[in-house]
Design a protein around this motif. Structure first.
Motif, PDB file in Angstrom:
ATOM      1  N   UNK A  71       0.849  -1.185   0.000  1.00  0.00           N
ATOM      2  CA  UNK A  71       0.000   0.000   0.000  1.00  0.00           C
ATOM      3  C   UNK A  71       0.890   1.243   0.000  1.00  0.00           C
ATOM      4  N   UNK A  72       0.306   2.369  -0.449  1.00  0.00           N
ATOM      5  CA  UNK A  72       1.029   3.632  -0.526  1.00  0.00           C
ATOM      6  C   UNK A  72       0.594   4.520   0.637  1.00  0.00           C
ATOM      7  N   UNK A  73       1.574   5.001   1.408  1.00  0.00           N
ATOM      8  CA  UNK A  73       1.279   5.914   2.517  1.00  0.00           C
ATOM      9  C   UNK A  73       2.464   6.836   2.736  1.00  0.00           C
ATOM     10  N   UNK A  74       2.186   8.138   2.899  1.00  0.00           N
ATOM     11  CA  UNK A  74       3.213   9.153   3.157  1.00  0.00           C
ATOM     12  C   UNK A  74       4.323   9.086   2.108  1.00  0.00           C
ATOM     13  N   UNK A  75       3.885   9.023   0.839  1.00  0.00           N
ATOM     14  CA  UNK A  75       4.812   9.056  -0.309  1.00  0.00           C
ATOM     15  C   UNK A  75       5.789   7.885  -0.313  1.00  0.00           C
ATOM     16  N   UNK A  76       5.359   6.773   0.273  1.00  0.00           N
ATOM     17  CA  UNK A  76       6.218   5.588   0.300  1.00  0.00           C
ATOM     18  C   UNK A  76       5.380   4.354   0.061  1.00  0.00           C
ATOM     19  N   UNK A  77       5.960   3.376  -0.585  1.00  0.00           N
ATOM     20  CA  UNK A  77       5.294   2.099  -0.828  1.00  0.00           C
ATOM     21  C   UNK A  77       5.715   1.122   0.275  1.00  0.00           C
ATOM     22  N   UNK A  78       4.732   0.610   1.005  1.00  0.00           N
ATOM     23  CA  UNK A  78       4.986  -0.299   2.115  1.00  0.00           C
ATOM     24  C   UNK A  78       4.606  -1.720   1.700  1.00  0.00           C
ATOM     25  N   UNK A  79       5.545  -2.637   1.863  1.00  0.00           N
ATOM     26  CA  UNK A  79       5.363  -4.012   1.414  1.00  0.00           C
ATOM     27  C   UNK A  79       5.051  -4.916   2.598  1.00  0.00           C
ATOM     28  N   UNK A  80       4.057  -5.804   2.430  1.00  0.00           N
ATOM     29  CA  UNK A  80       3.771  -6.844   3.412  1.00  0.00           C
ATOM     30  C   UNK A  80       3.912  -8.198   2.728  1.00  0.00           C
ATOM     31  N   UNK A  81       3.813  -9.246   3.501  1.00  0.00           N
ATOM     32  CA  UNK A  81       4.031 -10.592   2.973  1.00  0.00           C
ATOM     33  C   UNK A  81       2.750 -11.406   3.018  1.00  0.00           C
ATOM     34  N   UNK A  82       2.539 -12.290   2.045  1.00  0.00           N
ATOM     35  CA  UNK A  82       1.400 -13.207   2.146  1.00  0.00           C
ATOM     36  C   UNK A  82       1.557 -14.067   3.399  1.00  0.00           C
ATOM     37  N   UNK A  83       0.452 -14.292   4.115  1.00  0.00           N
ATOM     38  CA  UNK A  83       0.573 -14.967   5.419  1.00  0.00           C
ATOM     39  C   UNK A  83      -0.446 -16.063   5.663  1.00  0.00           C
ATOM     40  N   UNK A  84      -1.229 -16.418   4.630  1.00  0.00           N
ATOM     41  CA  UNK A  84      -2.244 -17.453   4.838  1.00  0.00           C
ATOM     42  C   UNK A  84      -2.385 -18.302   3.577  1.00  0.00           C
ATOM     43  N   UNK A  85      -1.333 -19.064   3.227  1.00  0.00           N
ATOM     44  CA  UNK A  85      -1.385 -19.852   1.996  1.00  0.00           C
ATOM     45  C   UNK A  85      -2.559 -20.835   2.031  1.00  0.00           C
TER      46      UNK A  85
END
Length: 299
Positions: A71-85
């Protein structure tokens, strides 16, 4: 998670609550007059440490899915990881997949805490759940603190599971309905149509539901007439949304109070109060309480 054998019990009068802190800081059972009000964690699921088999788990530092795992917040792209295969996208954040610490334990109250430091994912936070039982019911107060160095968007909620009896009914008031898109992603928000409205008591739909009800009034009532019990849910105003999940092929359904709208982190409307995202500066916290109050139902 590995095999789990420890749990914590609290009770008051006819109300009994069992918790499994090591399995996602979860409730394993909620019983009143000897009757289960939520789906009970089985011995097999407890030994396996399966958080998806519990009665209720916490959602933090946000609820629902992050499309594209970013997601994009405060002019930065924040990456998360898939967590429920085998799901592709991160769902419900990280809190439900960690062991929580018991910081207070009494006969009628327990407090659990969780500290997460940023690493593979962007969030640093401290979360607590304070459980208190009384003759009225179970109170769960969630507190979420940003322990990171920058402002971040947050959300939280509770994810209870209920046995899907054939005669179960549901009642709550809301203003909006979010359509569901592919891969369980929240779609467009629409005005709540009568066919999907639970403002008046009605049976649980026989079809698939995985939808956010926005503008929730903060109250919901479930009735299980064949078991002679019902459950009222009352949440603080910070919980603006109620998620309804019901798969007609499964013997359970979920009614989930949460602060943020499903899909809100991808829409990026951080200042929109209807989205319910809470932006916390470093050291700031957000707090909300949900009550679960049992009552007798005449059969």
């Amino acid at each position: 998670m590995g095999a789990i054998s420890e749990w914590v019990n609290i009770g008051s009068g006819a109300l009994e609550v069992a918790l499994v802190p090591q399995i996602g800081g979860s409730v394993s059972s909620l019983r009143w007059r000897g009757i289960d009000l939520m789906r009970r964690l089985s011995d097999e699921e407890r030994e396996a440490g399966n958080v998806l088999g519990v009665a209720m788990f916490p959602m933090t530092p946000y609820a629902n899915r992050i499309t594209g795992n970013a997601f994009e917040f405060a002019a930065k792209r924040w990456q998360v990881l898939p967590n429920n295969p085998p799901e592709k996208f991160n769902v419900h954040g990280s809190g439900w997949q960690h062991s929580w610490t018991v910081t207070k334990a009494g006969a009628i109250d327990v407090t659990l805490s969780l500290d997460i430091a940023a690493g593979p994912e962007p969030y640093s936070y401290r979360a607590t759940q304070a459980f208190v039982v009384s003759e009225e019911g179970l109170s769960v107060t969630m507190t979420l603190t940003n322990t990171g160095p920058v402002d971040m968007p947050f959300g939280f909620g509770l994810h209870p599971w209920f046995d899907r009896n054939p005669d179960v009914t549901l009642q709550f008031k809301a203003r909006h309905f979010y359509l569901e898109g592919p891969e369980s992603i929240s779609g467009d928000r629409i005005t709540l149509p009568p066919e999907l409205d639970y403002a008046e008591t009605r049976p649980l739909s026989g079809g698939w539901r995985n939808n956010d009800y926005g503008g929730w009034s903060g109250e919901a009532t479930l009735r299980f007439p064949s078991r002679g019990v019902g459950l009222r849910i009352a949440a603080d105003p910070v919980f603006k949304h109620l998620m309804l999940y019901a798969d007609p092929t499964e013997p359970y359904f979920c009614v989930e109070p949460q602060t943020n709208a499903s899909g809100a982190f991808n829409r990026g409307r951080w200042d929109d109060p209807d989205e319910g995202v809470i932006v916390l500066a470093p050291g700031e916290n957000a707090v909300g309480t949900v009550l679960f109050m049992p009552f007798a139902v005449n059969t």
